[in-house]
Design a protein around this motif. Structure first.
Motif, short mmCIF file in Angstrom:
data_model
loop_
_atom_site.label_atom_id
_atom_site.label_comp_id
_atom_site.label_asym_id
_atom_site.label_seq_id
_atom_site.Cartn_x
_atom_site.Cartn_y
_atom_site.Cartn_z
N ILE A 1 -28.09 7.32 -9.48
CA ILE A 1 -28.02 8.23 -10.82
C ILE A 1 -27.69 9.44 -10.60
CG2 ILE A 1 -29.45 8.99 -12.65
CD1 ILE A 1 -31.03 6.43 -12.57
N ILE A 2 -28.12 10.14 -9.35
CA ILE A 2 -27.55 11.64 -9.23
C ILE A 2 -26.11 11.47 -8.76
CG2 ILE A 2 -27.80 13.35 -7.27
CD1 ILE A 2 -30.78 12.80 -7.44
N PHE A 3 -25.47 10.53 -8.15
CA PHE A 3 -24.27 10.24 -7.53
C PHE A 3 -23.23 10.36 -8.88
CE2 PHE A 3 -24.81 10.08 -3.30
CZ PHE A 3 -23.65 10.53 -2.57
N ILE A 4 -23.76 9.33 -9.82
CA ILE A 4 -23.04 9.18 -11.05
C ILE A 4 -22.83 10.77 -11.94
CG2 ILE A 4 -23.48 7.99 -13.41
CD1 ILE A 4 -24.68 5.79 -11.92
N ILE B 1 -18.88 8.36 -9.20
CA ILE B 1 -19.44 7.23 -9.80
C ILE B 1 -19.58 6.11 -9.56
CG2 ILE B 1 -18.97 6.07 -12.08
CD1 ILE B 1 -18.09 8.66 -13.26
N LEU B 2 -18.43 5.45 -8.67
CA LEU B 2 -18.42 4.08 -8.04
C LEU B 2 -19.34 3.93 -6.93
CD1 LEU B 2 -14.44 3.33 -8.02
CD2 LEU B 2 -16.40 2.45 -9.49
N VAL B 3 -19.56 5.07 -6.06
CA VAL B 3 -20.47 5.06 -5.07
C VAL B 3 -22.14 5.08 -5.61
CG1 VAL B 3 -21.70 6.46 -3.28
CG2 VAL B 3 -18.88 6.32 -3.21
N GLU C 1 -39.83 4.34 5.51
CA GLU C 1 -38.62 3.47 5.02
C GLU C 1 -38.23 4.07 3.53
OE1 GLU C 1 -37.00 1.07 6.45
OE2 GLU C 1 -38.25 1.53 8.21
N ALA C 2 -36.99 3.85 3.32
CA ALA C 2 -36.25 4.14 2.03
C ALA C 2 -36.91 3.12 0.93
CB ALA C 2 -34.73 4.09 1.98
N THR C 3 -37.01 3.71 -0.15
CA THR C 3 -37.74 2.90 -1.22
C THR C 3 -36.55 2.47 -2.07
OG1 THR C 3 -38.17 4.95 -2.97
CG2 THR C 3 -40.06 4.11 -1.05
N PRO C 4 -36.75 1.39 -2.78
CA PRO C 4 -35.71 1.03 -3.73
C PRO C 4 -35.79 2.02 -5.01
CG PRO C 4 -36.97 -0.92 -3.35
CD PRO C 4 -37.79 0.35 -2.65
N ALA C 5 -36.74 2.52 -5.30
CA ALA C 5 -36.65 3.56 -6.35
C ALA C 5 -35.93 4.80 -6.01
CB ALA C 5 -37.94 3.89 -6.74
N GLY C 6 -35.95 5.35 -4.76
CA GLY C 6 -35.09 6.42 -4.20
C GLY C 6 -33.37 5.99 -3.96
N ALA C 7 -33.40 4.93 -3.83
CA ALA C 7 -31.92 4.56 -4.05
C ALA C 7 -31.44 4.54 -5.38
CB ALA C 7 -31.73 3.04 -3.36
N ILE C 8 -32.16 3.89 -6.45
CA ILE C 8 -31.70 3.80 -7.67
C ILE C 8 -31.54 5.42 -8.37
CG2 ILE C 8 -32.53 3.38 -10.05
CD1 ILE C 8 -33.86 1.09 -8.95
N GLY C 9 -32.54 6.38 -7.87
CA GLY C 9 -32.48 7.74 -8.20
C GLY C 9 -31.20 8.26 -7.48
N GLY C 10 -31.15 8.15 -6.48
CA GLY C 10 -29.92 8.64 -5.74
C GLY C 10 -28.65 8.07 -6.25
N ILE D 1 -27.06 -0.14 -7.80
CA ILE D 1 -27.33 -1.62 -7.95
C ILE D 1 -27.70 -2.13 -6.60
CG2 ILE D 1 -25.76 -3.76 -7.63
CD1 ILE D 1 -23.92 -2.39 -9.59
N THR D 2 -27.48 -1.61 -5.42
CA THR D 2 -28.41 -2.07 -4.21
C THR D 2 -29.84 -1.75 -4.32
OG1 THR D 2 -26.23 -1.57 -2.89
CG2 THR D 2 -28.43 -1.69 -1.78
N GLY D 3 -30.33 -0.54 -4.81
CA GLY D 3 -31.71 -0.28 -5.17
C GLY D 3 -32.29 -1.14 -5.74
N LEU D 4 -31.50 -1.57 -7.01
CA LEU D 4 -32.03 -2.51 -8.13
C LEU D 4 -32.11 -3.68 -7.65
CD1 LEU D 4 -32.90 -2.50 -11.16
CD2 LEU D 4 -30.55 -2.89 -11.68
#
Length: 78
Positions: free
Chosen positions: A17-20, A61-63, A6-15, A69-72
């Motif tokens: 940040i990469i998009f930003i 940036i918006l994505v 499963e995807a982890t919240p930390a991975g979503a936060i990192g992803g 925020i979803t990961g957080l």
């Protein structure tokens, strides 16, 4: 066959940040490109339309903010 991870919240936060960061880079490039320079020939469309270029950067940036925020939110509720 192994179970799917499963995807982890930390991975979503990192992803996010990469998009930003990608969005910030795209916006920065829109200010740097000069259509009069000969080495910009392949990027002429983007150099001649900096507002469109910046719009793509803002979209990234918006994505990224939405994903982070979803990961957080997942991190805080789990």
């Amino acid at each position: 066959m192994q179970p799917r991870e499963e995807a982890t919240p930390a991975g979503a936060i990192g992803g996010g940040i990469i998009f930003i960061l990608i969005g910030l880079f795209v916006i920065w490039v829109s200010f740097v490109l000069d259509p009069r320079q000969p080495h910009v020939r392949q990027l002429r469309f983007w150099a001649e339309h900096p507002k469109l270029h910046r719009a793509f950067g803002i979209f990234f940036i918006l994505v990224g903010v939405a994903v982070a925020i979803t990961g957080l939110g997942r991190q805080l509720t789990s």
